[in-house]
Design an enzyme around this catalytic site. Structure first.
Site, short mmCIF file in Angstrom:
data_model
loop_
_atom_site.label_atom_id
_atom_site.label_comp_id
_atom_site.label_asym_id
_atom_site.label_seq_id
_atom_site.Cartn_x
_atom_site.Cartn_y
_atom_site.Cartn_z
N GLN A 131 0.82 -1.21 0.00
CA GLN A 131 0.00 0.00 0.00
C GLN A 131 0.86 1.26 0.00
OE1 GLN A 131 -2.06 -0.74 3.71
NE2 GLN A 131 -0.13 -1.21 4.71
N HIS B 263 -7.31 3.94 20.24
CA HIS B 263 -6.38 3.01 20.88
C HIS B 263 -6.79 2.63 22.30
CE1 HIS B 263 -3.52 4.40 17.56
NE2 HIS B 263 -3.85 3.14 17.33
N ASP C 125 1.54 0.72 13.87
CA ASP C 125 1.91 2.06 14.38
C ASP C 125 2.31 2.02 15.85
OD1 ASP C 125 -0.77 2.46 15.91
OD2 ASP C 125 -1.39 1.98 13.86
N ASP D 104 1.92 -12.04 7.75
CA ASP D 104 0.49 -11.98 7.48
C ASP D 104 -0.27 -12.52 8.69
OD1 ASP D 104 -2.10 -12.27 6.57
OD2 ASP D 104 -1.60 -13.62 4.91
N GLY D 105 -1.13 -11.71 9.25
CA GLY D 105 -1.87 -12.09 10.46
C GLY D 105 -2.68 -13.37 10.29
N ASP E 136 -6.50 -4.99 14.91
CA ASP E 136 -6.35 -3.55 14.67
C ASP E 136 -6.04 -3.36 13.19
OD1 ASP E 136 -5.86 -0.86 14.79
OD2 ASP E 136 -4.03 -1.03 15.97
N SER E 137 -7.05 -3.58 12.36
CA SER E 137 -6.83 -3.63 10.92
C SER E 137 -7.33 -2.37 10.23
CB SER E 137 -7.60 -4.81 10.35
OG SER E 137 -8.99 -4.52 10.40
N THR E 138 -7.04 -2.30 8.95
CA THR E 138 -7.64 -1.27 8.12
C THR E 138 -9.03 -1.73 7.68
OG1 THR E 138 -7.28 0.07 6.14
CG2 THR E 138 -6.44 -2.17 6.06
N1 AG3 Z 1 -7.32 0.98 12.15
C1 AG3 Z 1 -8.68 1.30 11.75
C2 AG3 Z 1 -8.74 2.32 10.68
C3 AG3 Z 1 -9.95 2.32 9.84
C4 AG3 Z 1 -10.15 3.68 9.28
N2 AG3 Z 1 -10.87 3.68 8.06
C5 AG3 Z 1 -10.89 4.72 7.20
N3 AG3 Z 1 -10.26 5.80 7.46
N4 AG3 Z 1 -11.57 4.61 6.11
C6 AG3 Z 1 -6.49 2.03 12.55
C7 AG3 Z 1 -5.13 1.60 12.95
C8 AG3 Z 1 -4.60 2.43 14.06
N5 AG3 Z 1 -3.77 1.67 14.94
#
Ligand code: AG3
Length: 285
Positions: A32, A63, A87, A138-139, A157-159
């Site tokens: 990414q 968090h 992070d 990879d988790g 803690d994913s996207t």
């Molecule tokens: N994880 C969740 C972020 C999701 C946000 N989505 C978005 N902006 N479309 C964040 C990781 C922080 N440790």
């Protein structure tokens, strides 16, 4: 010094816009685009493929809320697994508890860790704690191979559920997680905004899958100004304890006492409130 406007588009041409003063980090990784922007109102902002992951100003909400409800509920939390979270923000919160012995963190993208090391020392410092074990992997593969009954808590803690993160919202991943958890174990995952139509079906599906694997599955909410729609959700799946009925305020207060004055969102009263859902959210499940 204002340079340009950065917008994360939520739906069509609607989104949240930041005034950017400087680009501090910008790298295309194998997975990414990783960027850190210096903004005028929210400080430094980490984005992955243009999606806001955290900002200096409001990262504490996310968090704290992804960790403390489960860590205050569990009778004896010792070992934690974080999937994602490169992070270091989630790791920082987990390590506040002296009783935590080991935290494994599995981040797929080492460029995210490098961006945090360069631009967010407040968060990435957590990696220097001797109780933290970092795995760049990879988790989904990690949970497939790890030993059963190892963890008290798994935090996802994913996207967003897109591309390589999609598997982290799927049945086989959750089944592997359930196997890795000890008897009273819990799993917490971020679950997007209940206002957002885009991921509604996948969140409902995730809730149903967790319901087949855990005796308790509950959503809870927090206000996160810089995530889509500003109202964010998490799901807590638990093998035994109910997050509100079995919540022991005194145990929680005792556990938080050594660092309660450093928390900026979570507290014992808020714990119960977070699980109270607006009617339109209740109707999703
Ligand atoms: N994880 C969740 C972020 C999701 C946000 N989505 C978005 N902006 N479309 C964040 C990781 C922080 N440790």
């Amino acid at each position: 010094q204002y340079q340009f406007q950065y917008t994360e588009f939520w739906q069509g041409r609607t989104g949240l816009s930041f005034g950017v003063e400087r680009i501090l980090f910008n790298r295309q990784s194998a997975y990414q685009q990783v960027q850190v922007l210096q903004t005028d109102a929210f400080g430094r902002v980490l984005t992955l493929d243009g999606l806001v992951m955290l900002t200096e100003r409001d990262e504490f909400v996310y968090h704290e809320m992804i960790c403390h409800p489960a860590l205050c509920l569990l009778p004896h939390p010792r070992r934690v697994l974080i999937v994602g979270g490169g992070d270091g923000g989630t790791l920082r919160e987990v390590l506040r508890y002296a009783e935590i012995e080991q935290v494994d963190l599995v981040e797929i993208d080492e460029v995210v860790i490098e961006a945090a090391r360069t631009c967010f020392p407040e968060l990435s410092r957590a990696f220097d704690d001797p109780r933290a074990r970092l795995h760049v992997a990879d988790g989904a593969a990690f949970v497939r191979e790890a030993a059963p009954a190892t963890y008290d808590l798994i935090i996802v803690d994913s996207t967003d559920p897109v591309k390589f993160a999609e598997g982290l919202f799927g049945e086989s991943f959750y089944r592997d997680c359930a196997r890795l958890l000890r008897e009273d174990g819990m799993l917490v995952t971020q679950s997007e905004s209940p206002f957002d139509q885009t991921f509604q079906a996948s969140i409902q599906a995730a809730h149903a899958m967790l319901g087949r694997l855990f005796s308790q599955v509950h959503m809870y909410l927090a206000h996160i100004p810089t995530y889509p729609m500003g109202l964010w959700s998490f799901m807590l799946a638990s093998k035994r304890l109910h997050p509100v009925d079995d919540f022991d305020s005194e145990q929680a207060a005792r556990r938080l006492a050594p660092f309660a004055n450093r928390l900026r969102y979570y507290n014992v009263e808020l714990h119960r409130a977070a699980f109270a859902l607006p009617s339109f959210v209740r109707r999703l499940f």
